[in-house]
Each structure stands twice: as C-alpha cells, then as structure tokens.
Motif scaffolding. Structure first.
Motif, PDB file in Angstrom:
ATOM      1  N   ALA A 174      -2.482 -27.744  87.689  1.00 35.28           N
ATOM      2  CA  ALA A 174      -3.583 -27.369  86.787  1.00 35.28           C
ATOM      3  C   ALA A 174      -3.277 -27.821  85.359  1.00 35.28           C
ATOM      4  CB  ALA A 174      -3.860 -25.870  86.834  1.00 35.28           C
ATOM      5  N   LYS A 175      -2.746 -29.031  85.260  1.00 35.86           N
ATOM      6  CA  LYS A 175      -2.403 -29.595  83.947  1.00 35.86           C
ATOM      7  C   LYS A 175      -2.655 -31.098  83.955  1.00 35.86           C
ATOM      8  CE  LYS A 175       1.085 -26.062  83.338  1.00 35.86           C
ATOM      9  NZ  LYS A 175       0.995 -25.534  84.730  1.00 35.86           N
ATOM     10  N   GLY A 176      -3.141 -31.605  82.828  1.00 40.53           N
ATOM     11  CA  GLY A 176      -3.304 -33.034  82.670  1.00 40.53           C
ATOM     12  C   GLY A 176      -2.089 -33.648  82.016  1.00 40.53           C
ATOM     13  N   ALA A 177      -2.140 -34.953  81.822  1.00 41.99           N
ATOM     14  CA  ALA A 177      -1.001 -35.665  81.254  1.00 41.99           C
ATOM     15  C   ALA A 177      -0.636 -35.147  79.871  1.00 41.99           C
ATOM     16  CB  ALA A 177      -1.300 -37.165  81.201  1.00 41.99           C
ATOM     17  N   ALA A 178      -1.637 -34.927  79.022  1.00 41.99           N
ATOM     18  CA  ALA A 178      -1.344 -34.442  77.670  1.00 41.99           C
ATOM     19  C   ALA A 178      -0.689 -33.064  77.712  1.00 41.99           C
ATOM     20  CB  ALA A 178      -2.625 -34.399  76.840  1.00 41.99           C
ATOM     21  N   ASP A 179      -1.113 -32.235  78.659  1.00 41.35           N
ATOM     22  CA  ASP A 179      -0.492 -30.915  78.816  1.00 41.35           C
ATOM     23  C   ASP A 179       0.977 -31.055  79.202  1.00 41.35           C
ATOM     24  OD1 ASP A 179      -2.992 -29.635  78.389  1.00 41.35           O
ATOM     25  OD2 ASP A 179      -3.498 -29.872  80.506  1.00 41.35           O
ATOM     26  N   ASN A 180       1.257 -31.954  80.147  1.00 40.79           N
ATOM     27  CA  ASN A 180       2.638 -32.159  80.588  1.00 40.79           C
ATOM     28  C   ASN A 180       3.532 -32.642  79.448  1.00 40.79           C
ATOM     29  OD1 ASN A 180       1.912 -31.504  83.249  1.00 40.79           O
ATOM     30  ND2 ASN A 180       1.430 -33.633  83.736  1.00 40.79           N
ATOM     31  N   TRP A 181       3.021 -33.565  78.642  1.00 43.10           N
ATOM     32  CA  TRP A 181       3.820 -34.067  77.516  1.00 43.10           C
ATOM     33  C   TRP A 181       4.042 -32.988  76.471  1.00 43.10           C
ATOM     34  CZ3 TRP A 181       6.641 -37.741  78.829  1.00 43.10           C
ATOM     35  CH2 TRP A 181       6.183 -38.823  79.584  1.00 43.10           C
ATOM     36  N   ARG A 203       8.640 -38.256  89.548  1.00 44.43           N
ATOM     37  CA  ARG A 203       7.675 -39.212  90.102  1.00 44.43           C
ATOM     38  C   ARG A 203       6.212 -38.815  89.893  1.00 44.43           C
ATOM     39  NH1 ARG A 203      10.023 -41.088  96.024  1.00 44.43           N
ATOM     40  NH2 ARG A 203      12.114 -41.749  95.368  1.00 44.43           N
ATOM     41  N   LYS A 204       5.927 -37.868  89.044  1.00 43.00           N
ATOM     42  CA  LYS A 204       4.558 -37.350  88.954  1.00 43.00           C
ATOM     43  C   LYS A 204       3.608 -38.357  88.324  1.00 43.00           C
ATOM     44  CE  LYS A 204       5.663 -32.540  89.536  1.00 43.00           C
ATOM     45  NZ  LYS A 204       5.570 -31.151  89.079  1.00 43.00           N
ATOM     46  N   SER A 205       2.326 -38.142  88.557  1.00 44.21           N
ATOM     47  CA  SER A 205       1.321 -39.154  88.230  1.00 44.21           C
ATOM     48  C   SER A 205       1.208 -39.428  86.738  1.00 44.21           C
ATOM     49  CB  SER A 205      -0.038 -38.745  88.787  1.00 44.21           C
ATOM     50  OG  SER A 205      -0.469 -37.523  88.235  1.00 44.21           O
ATOM     51  N   TYR A 206       1.538 -38.456  85.884  1.00 46.30           N
ATOM     52  CA  TYR A 206       1.446 -38.727  84.453  1.00 46.30           C
ATOM     53  C   TYR A 206       2.495 -39.753  84.021  1.00 46.30           C
ATOM     54  CZ  TYR A 206       5.393 -35.614  83.100  1.00 46.30           C
ATOM     55  OH  TYR A 206       6.625 -35.028  82.921  1.00 46.30           O
ATOM     56  N   LEU A 207       3.605 -39.829  84.742  1.00 48.40           N
ATOM     57  CA  LEU A 207       4.583 -40.883  84.483  1.00 48.40           C
ATOM     58  C   LEU A 207       4.038 -42.230  84.954  1.00 48.40           C
ATOM     59  CD1 LEU A 207       7.884 -39.085  85.582  1.00 48.40           C
ATOM     60  CD2 LEU A 207       6.899 -39.239  83.291  1.00 48.40           C
ATOM     61  N   GLY A 208       3.357 -42.222  86.085  1.00 48.86           N
ATOM     62  CA  GLY A 208       2.754 -43.456  86.568  1.00 48.86           C
ATOM     63  C   GLY A 208       1.704 -44.003  85.618  1.00 48.86           C
ATOM     64  N   ARG A 209       0.942 -43.105  84.975  1.00 45.35           N
ATOM     65  CA  ARG A 209      -0.069 -43.555  84.017  1.00 45.35           C
ATOM     66  C   ARG A 209       0.584 -44.064  82.735  1.00 45.35           C
ATOM     67  NH1 ARG A 209      -3.033 -39.218  86.188  1.00 45.35           N
ATOM     68  NH2 ARG A 209      -2.674 -37.809  84.433  1.00 45.35           N
ATOM     69  N   LEU A 210       1.681 -43.439  82.329  1.00 45.58           N
ATOM     70  CA  LEU A 210       2.405 -43.908  81.153  1.00 45.58           C
ATOM     71  C   LEU A 210       2.883 -45.343  81.345  1.00 45.58           C
ATOM     72  CD1 LEU A 210       3.878 -43.194  78.406  1.00 45.58           C
ATOM     73  CD2 LEU A 210       5.860 -42.630  79.835  1.00 45.58           C
ATOM     74  N   LEU A 211       3.294 -45.663  82.559  1.00 43.95           N
ATOM     75  CA  LEU A 211       3.882 -46.960  82.872  1.00 43.95           C
ATOM     76  C   LEU A 211       2.869 -47.914  83.514  1.00 43.95           C
ATOM     77  CD1 LEU A 211       7.192 -45.574  84.445  1.00 43.95           C
ATOM     78  CD2 LEU A 211       6.824 -46.296  82.074  1.00 43.95           C
TER      79      LEU A 211
END
Length: 299
Positions: A174-181, A203-211
């Motif tokens: 229940a968190k988006g990439a900005a929340d995770n960062w 391996r979470k998707s917010y890392l995949g989007r960063l890269l």
C-alpha cells in the motif's frame, strides 16, 4: 534474512522453489552464504494476489521448515495466519514474520506471546486485493510511525514481551515509489519508536522503475541485485536491525565491506535518545501525499 518463497506466484521467484527438495537446498545455500535466518513463506502477498487456504499454505511451508531446522538452519515463517504460525513454531521456526502486523488474524498475538518467539510487525493496511486503494497518506513516514506504534501497543497488551518485537515499514505494501523512498530516507524517525527494524526492499518494483531503460521499461527483477544491495547497506548504516533479501551472498559481501570500514553510520535526522525511549533489543534467533502504488511486488 534470506527469502524463500515456496509459492507458485510470488513476484520475483514464484514457482522456482515450489518443489520441497529444491526449496530446502536453496534455504541451506542461503544459510551457508551467511543468512542469519531463512524466511519461509507459502502465500504470495504481491498486490492483487489471491489468498490461498490455510491448509494449502501450511502444506507448502511446514515440510520445508522441518527439514531446514533439522539441518540446523534458523528459520522464520512468513505468514499472517495464527494457525500456520503455531504449526511452524512447533516444527522449529524461531521467528514469526507477519506482514499484517497482527491485523489479519486476531489470534496471532496469543500464539506469539505463548511461544515467546520474536515477532516482526510490518506496517499493513489490507490484503493484496485492496492494497492499491489504500496507498494514501498525509505524511507517509509520520503515518506509518503512528500505525506501527498502535500495533506495538496491541502486541504488548496481548502479552508479547517488548524484547520480542521487531518492526518493518512495509515497503511496497500500500505504498508507491515516492513513499518507499521517503521511508528509506527517514528511517531514524521509525527507529525512534525504540524497536529493532527489518528493512525489506529486495528486488521490488520501485527499484526496477529507478533503473528503467531510456524508453521507460523497468529493469527486470533479476537486474535489481546491485540496487537491492545498496538499499540494504544504507539501511543498516542508518540503524536497521536486519535486511530481508533474495540475494544473500551479495548482501553479506557488501555488509562485510561496511563492517571492515568501521561500520560508518548514516544519519539523516537527529539520533533518538535510546535512554529516554527505552527501546528493547530482541535476543537474536538461535544459531547464528498519494503516489501510484506498486503493482508488481511485494512477496
């Protein structure tokens, strides 16, 4: 903490270790590579995942827990169900890793309190089917801190010993990439609760989007190892008690470099007054804004 998903549908390794013998070999390998715990889970909690019956989850998890513990491997069980947790503890598990923080099953606190084992309380707002609609925060760090504090209070009221509680901010749940960062950058505010913290970005998707590639295609899960290792080292340097990862050897190697360098600390906020907080440290287990939510992971 090494990740061992004995599921057909987990976001990163679903189906890879569904066979019991293969799962046991992989768990043993992670332990030999330096994992202090092997975290065995039998139900995917990636966004949108369907729940499985408790009997199915138990049938996946218990044989692996038994075999690994018989080999001397310290094991945690990744479950939200009290029934599965109780059976896994009886089978030899040393820790309960509950992504719901006790919210999914009201009997979980009773099971953990009676067993006297460490309990990881993760920040959670609802099951996988509802995760996306629940990713709304005023200040994600403040909100997660407040909600984790409530789960700690409930655990203590149920008789769980304070030195058996570990917290987890629930990256991707229940968190988006900005929340995770934001949670990563402001870990000291969560550590100020006074409890050990487990960090699980692997391996979470917010890392995949960063890269992502120049065309916006996210980096596939197997290409996120270096980013995962970086988040793990940063989290430990900021004070995390542990990290939950798929790639144990790479993480252990990086942490060895950090340790050999004198364990430099990463401070992004005023350090908490531990004497005032009175934060307990659990005994180690034996041996050893609204943003778009993540839709690929989390377990």
């Amino acid at each position: 903490m090494g990740v061992l998903n004995v599921t057909p549908d987990s976001f990163s390794d679903g189906g890879r270790y569904a066979d019991r013998d293969h799962a046991v070999r992989h768990g043993l390998r992670m332990w030999r590579d330096g994992a202090a715990l092997v975290d065995v889970g039998g139900e995917s909690t990636r966004p949108g995942a369907d729940r499985v019956p408790a009997a199915t989850e138990a049938a996946r998890v218990l044989p692996v827990v038994r075999e690994l513990t018989a080999l001397g491997v310290p094991v945690s069980v990744d479950t939200t169900r009290a029934r599965v947790a109780a059976a896994a503890l009886e089978a030899g598990a040393a820790v309960v890793n509950d992504v719901s923080g006790g919210l999914a099953d009201p009997d979980m606190a009773t099971v953990v309190a009676a067993a006297g084992r460490p309990w990881v309380l993760m920040h959670w707002r609802g099951h996988a089917k509802r995760m996306a609609e629940l990713a709304s925060y005023t200040d994600v760090v403040a909100d997660v801190r407040t909600e984790l504090a409530r789960r700690i209070d409930a655990a203590l009221a149920a008789g769980v010993r304070p030195d058996r509680i570990v917290i987890d901010p629930g990256l991707g749940f229940a968190k988006g990439a900005a929340d995770n960062w934001a949670l990563t950058a402001r870990l000291p505010e969560l550590l100020d609760l006074g409890y050990p913290l487990l960090f699980a970005a692997s391996r979470k998707s917010y890392l995949g989007r960063l890269l992502a590639d120049p065309d916006g295609t996210p980096r596939p899960v197997d290409g996120r190892v270096a980013a995962t290792v970086a988040t793990s080292v940063l989290a430990v340097a900021a004070g995390a008690w542990g990290v939950r990862v798929h790639d144990v050897r790479a993480t252990v190697d990086a942490l060895a470099v950090w340790q050999a360098s004198g364990r430099p600390c990463l401070v992004t906020a005023a350090p908490p007054d531990r004497s005032a907080v009175g934060g307990p440290t659990p005994e180690p287990p034996p041996a050893g804004g609204t943003t778009s939510p993540d839709t690929e992971d989390t377990r």
